[in-house]
Design an enzyme around this catalytic site. Structure first.
Site, PDB file in Angstrom:
ATOM      1  N   ASP A  69       0.863  -1.371  -0.016  1.00 18.51           N
ATOM      2  CA  ASP A  69       0.202   0.176   0.110  1.00 18.51           C
ATOM      3  C   ASP A  69       0.770   1.299   0.054  1.00 18.51           C
ATOM      4  OD1 ASP A  69      -2.962   0.931   0.348  1.00 18.51           O
ATOM      5  OD2 ASP A  69      -1.995   2.250   1.702  1.00 18.51           O
ATOM      6  N   ASN A  77      -1.822  13.227  -3.336  1.00 20.19           N
ATOM      7  CA  ASN A  77      -2.924  13.629  -4.240  1.00 20.19           C
ATOM      8  C   ASN A  77      -3.553  15.094  -3.837  1.00 20.19           C
ATOM      9  OD1 ASN A  77      -3.566  11.784  -6.289  1.00 20.19           O
ATOM     10  ND2 ASN A  77      -4.834  10.615  -5.160  1.00 20.19           N
ATOM     11  N   HIS A  82      -4.468  14.931  -8.584  1.00 22.41           N
ATOM     12  CA  HIS A  82      -4.693  13.561  -9.004  1.00 22.41           C
ATOM     13  C   HIS A  82      -3.804  13.366 -10.302  1.00 22.41           C
ATOM     14  CE1 HIS A  82      -7.775  12.839  -6.151  1.00 22.41           C
ATOM     15  NE2 HIS A  82      -8.342  14.157  -6.314  1.00 22.41           N
ATOM     16  N   ASP A  86      -1.682   9.939 -10.470  1.00 21.55           N
ATOM     17  CA  ASP A  86      -1.950   9.000 -11.342  1.00 21.55           C
ATOM     18  C   ASP A  86      -0.596   8.604 -12.217  1.00 21.55           C
ATOM     19  OD1 ASP A  86      -4.620   8.717 -11.025  1.00 21.55           O
ATOM     20  OD2 ASP A  86      -5.122   9.696 -12.992  1.00 21.55           O
ATOM     21  N   GLU A 112      -4.573   2.777  -4.260  1.00 23.94           N
ATOM     22  CA  GLU A 112      -3.005   2.586  -4.304  1.00 23.94           C
ATOM     23  C   GLU A 112      -2.591   1.320  -3.697  1.00 23.94           C
ATOM     24  OE1 GLU A 112      -4.673   4.375  -0.356  1.00 23.94           O
ATOM     25  OE2 GLU A 112      -5.346   4.590  -2.438  1.00 23.94           O
TER      26      GLU A 112
END
Length: 194
Positions: A69, A77, A82, A86, A112
């Site tokens: 994780d 973010n 974002h 990404d 994630e």
């Protein structure tokens, strides 16, 4: 004229079959690959895991799972946007593919969170592999950002008849133990004692 028409029909049929195969391959990719990371997705993991489990049981082999994780991804973010988030996920997915053995399966589980199935690898070996990966990860800066992973590892218990769900649950618990231990570390699943 009849021969010409037959040849034309064969060529047309051949082109149609090629187009159908290309569409079929495209649909297969959409169904099995995560669009952002190009890793297998959860559906593909569920589809292919049966082979890993059946071979582990049949040949009495080790099988471990690692749940990874990305630490503080929500903050990343919020601070960087974002699009940058990404980009981090896409570059991390590519990096993970390059740092596993050919027999291992890497998938994006959700958000994630990533999952690795590690055949012929016990929990100690999987933890050592993840520790080495952590060290290499410290030099990797996707989207020019520092990142870290919390990792949980669990091993198939042959006597318990574990399946994908139970193995994931154990590795996921270990991952949360890594989060509670300060993040950016690896923890092996330890059964709770009452």
């Amino acid at each position: 004229e009849e021969l010409r028409q037959r040849v034309f029909n064969h060529i047309t049929s051949y082109q149609t079959v090629r187009e159908l195969r290309a569409q079929q391959n495209s649909l297969y990719s959409l169904a099995m690959l995560d669009q952002l990371t190009q890793l297998f997705n959860r559906h593909a993991l569920r589809e292919f895991a049966g082979k890993y489990f059946s071979e582990a049981y049949r040949f009495k082999r080790d099988l471990s799972m690692a749940v990874l994780d990305l630490d503080n991804f929500r903050v990343l973010n919020d601070e960087h946007g974002h699009i940058k988030g990404d980009q981090v996920l896409a570059e991390l997915g590519n990096w993970l593919k390059r740092h596993v053995r050919d027999v291992d399966m890497v998938a994006r589980w959700a958000g994630e969170e990533f999952v690795m199935l590690l055949p012929d690898c016990d929990a100690d070996g999987a933890a050592a592999l993840m520790e080495r990966m952590q060290k290499r990860l410290s030099r990797f800066k996707p989207a020019n950002l520092d990142i870290s992973l919390s990792v949980g590892v669990a091993e198939l218990r042959h006597d318990q008849q574990d399946n994908l769900n139970s193995l994931f649950e154990m590795a996921d618990r270990a991952m949360y133990q890594a989060k509670m231990a300060g993040r950016s570390c690896v923890r092996q699943y330890q059964p709770e004692t009452t």
